[in-house]
Design an enzyme around this catalytic site. Structure first.
Site, PDB file in Angstrom:
ATOM      1  N   ASP A  16       0.858  -1.191   0.000  1.00 19.91           N
ATOM      2  CA  ASP A  16       0.000   0.000   0.000  1.00 19.91           C
ATOM      3  C   ASP A  16       0.893   1.239   0.000  1.00 19.91           C
ATOM      4  OD1 ASP A  16      -2.025   2.068   0.851  1.00 19.91           O
ATOM      5  OD2 ASP A  16      -3.274   0.300   1.170  1.00 19.91           O
ATOM      6  N   TYR A  41     -14.524   5.634 -13.771  1.00 19.08           N
ATOM      7  CA  TYR A  41     -14.375   4.539 -12.798  1.00 19.08           C
ATOM      8  C   TYR A  41     -14.946   3.238 -13.370  1.00 19.08           C
ATOM      9  CZ  TYR A  41     -14.858   1.904  -8.443  1.00 19.08           C
ATOM     10  OH  TYR A  41     -14.782   0.926  -7.475  1.00 19.08           O
ATOM     11  N   THR A  68     -16.598   1.708   3.657  1.00 16.04           N
ATOM     12  CA  THR A  68     -15.161   1.817   3.953  1.00 16.04           C
ATOM     13  C   THR A  68     -14.801   3.308   4.044  1.00 16.04           C
ATOM     14  OG1 THR A  68     -14.456   2.031   1.655  1.00 16.04           O
ATOM     15  CG2 THR A  68     -14.788  -0.220   2.467  1.00 16.04           C
TER      16      THR A  68
HETATM   17  P1  NAD Z   1     -10.019   2.492   0.645  1.00 12.73           P
HETATM   18  O1  NAD Z   1      -9.767   3.857   0.106  1.00 12.73           O
HETATM   19  O2  NAD Z   1     -10.482   2.301   2.050  1.00 12.73           O
HETATM   20  O3  NAD Z   1      -8.709   1.586   0.424  1.00 12.73           O
HETATM   21  C1  NAD Z   1      -7.961   1.639  -0.762  1.00 12.73           C
HETATM   22  C2  NAD Z   1      -6.495   1.417  -0.427  1.00 12.73           C
HETATM   23  O4  NAD Z   1      -5.766   1.415  -1.672  1.00 12.73           O
HETATM   24  C3  NAD Z   1      -5.907   2.536   0.447  1.00 12.73           C
HETATM   25  O5  NAD Z   1      -5.232   1.983   1.570  1.00 12.73           O
HETATM   26  C4  NAD Z   1      -4.949   3.257  -0.488  1.00 12.73           C
HETATM   27  O6  NAD Z   1      -3.804   3.792   0.163  1.00 12.73           O
HETATM   28  C5  NAD Z   1      -4.572   2.142  -1.466  1.00 12.73           C
HETATM   29  N1  NAD Z   1      -4.090   2.704  -2.729  1.00 12.73           N
HETATM   30  C6  NAD Z   1      -4.705   3.654  -3.497  1.00 12.73           C
HETATM   31  N2  NAD Z   1      -3.910   3.983  -4.528  1.00 12.73           N
HETATM   32  C7  NAD Z   1      -2.780   3.218  -4.409  1.00 12.73           C
HETATM   33  C8  NAD Z   1      -1.579   3.130  -5.166  1.00 12.73           C
HETATM   34  N3  NAD Z   1      -1.357   3.909  -6.249  1.00 12.73           N
HETATM   35  N4  NAD Z   1      -0.641   2.248  -4.780  1.00 12.73           N
HETATM   36  C9  NAD Z   1      -0.823   1.473  -3.666  1.00 12.73           C
HETATM   37  N5  NAD Z   1      -1.929   1.532  -2.883  1.00 12.73           N
HETATM   38  C10 NAD Z   1      -2.898   2.407  -3.273  1.00 12.73           C
HETATM   39  O7  NAD Z   1     -11.066   1.859  -0.395  1.00 12.73           O
HETATM   40  P2  NAD Z   1     -11.925   0.498  -0.415  1.00 12.73           P
HETATM   41  O8  NAD Z   1     -13.337   0.902  -0.423  1.00 12.73           O
HETATM   42  O9  NAD Z   1     -11.429  -0.482   0.580  1.00 12.73           O
HETATM   43  O10 NAD Z   1     -11.582   0.031  -1.903  1.00 12.73           O
HETATM   44  C11 NAD Z   1     -10.790  -1.098  -2.193  1.00 12.73           C
HETATM   45  C12 NAD Z   1     -11.158  -1.592  -3.577  1.00 12.73           C
HETATM   46  O11 NAD Z   1     -12.548  -1.902  -3.597  1.00 12.73           O
HETATM   47  C13 NAD Z   1     -10.925  -0.596  -4.714  1.00 12.73           C
HETATM   48  O12 NAD Z   1     -10.367  -1.291  -5.822  1.00 12.73           O
HETATM   49  C14 NAD Z   1     -12.319  -0.111  -5.059  1.00 12.73           C
HETATM   50  O13 NAD Z   1     -12.433   0.262  -6.413  1.00 12.73           O
HETATM   51  C15 NAD Z   1     -13.113  -1.357  -4.768  1.00 12.73           C
HETATM   52  N6  NAD Z   1     -14.540  -1.117  -4.514  1.00 12.73           N
HETATM   53  C16 NAD Z   1     -14.940  -0.318  -3.482  1.00 12.73           C
HETATM   54  C17 NAD Z   1     -16.287  -0.132  -3.274  1.00 12.73           C
HETATM   55  C18 NAD Z   1     -16.805   0.752  -2.164  1.00 12.73           C
HETATM   56  O14 NAD Z   1     -17.975   1.113  -2.226  1.00 12.73           O
HETATM   57  N7  NAD Z   1     -16.016   1.061  -1.147  1.00 12.73           N
HETATM   58  C19 NAD Z   1     -17.237  -0.751  -4.109  1.00 12.73           C
HETATM   59  C20 NAD Z   1     -16.786  -1.554  -5.142  1.00 12.73           C
HETATM   60  C21 NAD Z   1     -15.426  -1.729  -5.332  1.00 12.73           C
END
Ligand code: NAD
Length: 247
Positions: A36, A142, A177
């Site tokens: 991360d 997205y 989240t």
């Molecule tokens: P979050 O923001 O809580 O966590 C994302 C993590 O990714 C963070 O710790 C961030 O530091 C890390 N990150 C971002 N860019 C990065 C990079 N360039 N290099 C390394 N690390 C990086 O978000 P989340 O909700 O846990 O999302 C995780 C995944 O789930 C994502 O791929 C998101 O698209 C997907 N997602 C989320 C949701 C939602 O509603 N939260 C729904 C569908 C899919």
């Protein structure tokens, strides 16, 4: 335990779905490293890297594999959001979000594959999204990245089938989240926005990150050895169901 002896690398493992996944895999016996931008909390082996930087990804994957003694499971979960129609984001923003959400998976997978090939029963699980399969307003960029993630999952599953590496993805609906907290902070009326997001879910509530983690753990498990090229919805029914509106 189910994951005894399994060595797992989780990207985006410092927050949200990734952190919940790291916790669950560890609870079930895996040794886990988190890649991360931010450091994941103890007891996980934190490897700081930016998935848009190939050199830092290679170094981080090498570091994780060295510390864990190899790799059996890769969870490609790091991702960022983008809002707007095709008119709202400039070319640089399109490149930036594709760079993280799609090429990030390519870079980490490329670096991890030599280790996964040595595993004998390896799995890659990508975090995709409901945005890959449903048209959501104001999510053009997205959604395009997540559509690419779903297609990439299928192509990778075909490419690595005979190497003993399964490739699948989870498609979460809106998950509660820090990502959503940030989204709500930017809304004019955060409370009304949360009510609207809950109402959009047929289940009437947001998905918990632990529920997505449970699906990722299922797909990553040696018990799912016959499952590859699969997209598993974890969306409270949002993709498949058309219930009548709540009274
Ligand atoms: P979050 O923001 O809580 O966590 C994302 C993590 O990714 C963070 O710790 C961030 O530091 C890390 N990150 C971002 N860019 C990065 C990079 N360039 N290099 C390394 N690390 C990086 O978000 P989340 O909700 O846990 O999302 C995780 C995944 O789930 C994502 O791929 C998101 O698209 C997907 N997602 C989320 C949701 C939602 O509603 N939260 C729904 C569908 C899919």
């Amino acid at each position: 335990m189910e994951f005894d002896g399994i060595r797992a690398l989780v990207t985006g493992g410092a927050s949200g779905i990734g952190l919940a996944t790291a916790r669950l895999l560890a609870e079930r016996g895996a040794s886990v490293a988190c890649l991360d931008l931010d450091a994941a909390p103890e007891p996980f082996h934190a490897v700081k890297a930016d998935v848009t930087d190939d050199a830092s990804v290679r170094a981080a994957v090498q570091d994780a594999a060295g510390r864990l003694g190899g790799l059996d499971v890769l969870v490609n979960n790091a991702g960022i959001g983008a809002q707007g129609t095709v008119e709202d984001n400039d070319d640089d923003e399109w490149r930036r979000v594709f760079d993280v959400n799609v090429l990030g998976i390519v870079r980490v997978s490329r670096a991890a594959l030599p280790h996964l090939r040595r595993s004998g029963s390896a799995a890659i699980v990508n975090t995709c999204s409901i945005a890959a399969t449903a048209g959501l307003p104001e999510r053009a960029l997205y959604s395009a990245t997540k559509g690419a993630v779903q297609s990439l999952t299928l192509a990778m599953a075909a490419d690595h089938l005979r190497e003993g590496i399964r490739v699948t993805c989870v498609n979460p609906g809106t998950a509660d989240t820090p990502w959503i907290d940030r989204l709500l902070e930017r809304a004019d009326d955060p409370e009304a926005e949360r009510v609207a997001l809950n109402a959009r879910q047929p289940s009437g509530r947001l998905v918990a990150p632990e529920e997505v983690a449970a699906a990722i753990a299922y797909l990553a498990s040696p018990l799912a050895a016959a499952t590859t090229g699969t997209a598993l919805a974890v969306d409270g029914g949002m993709q498949g169901l058309r219930p009548r509106p709540r009274p």
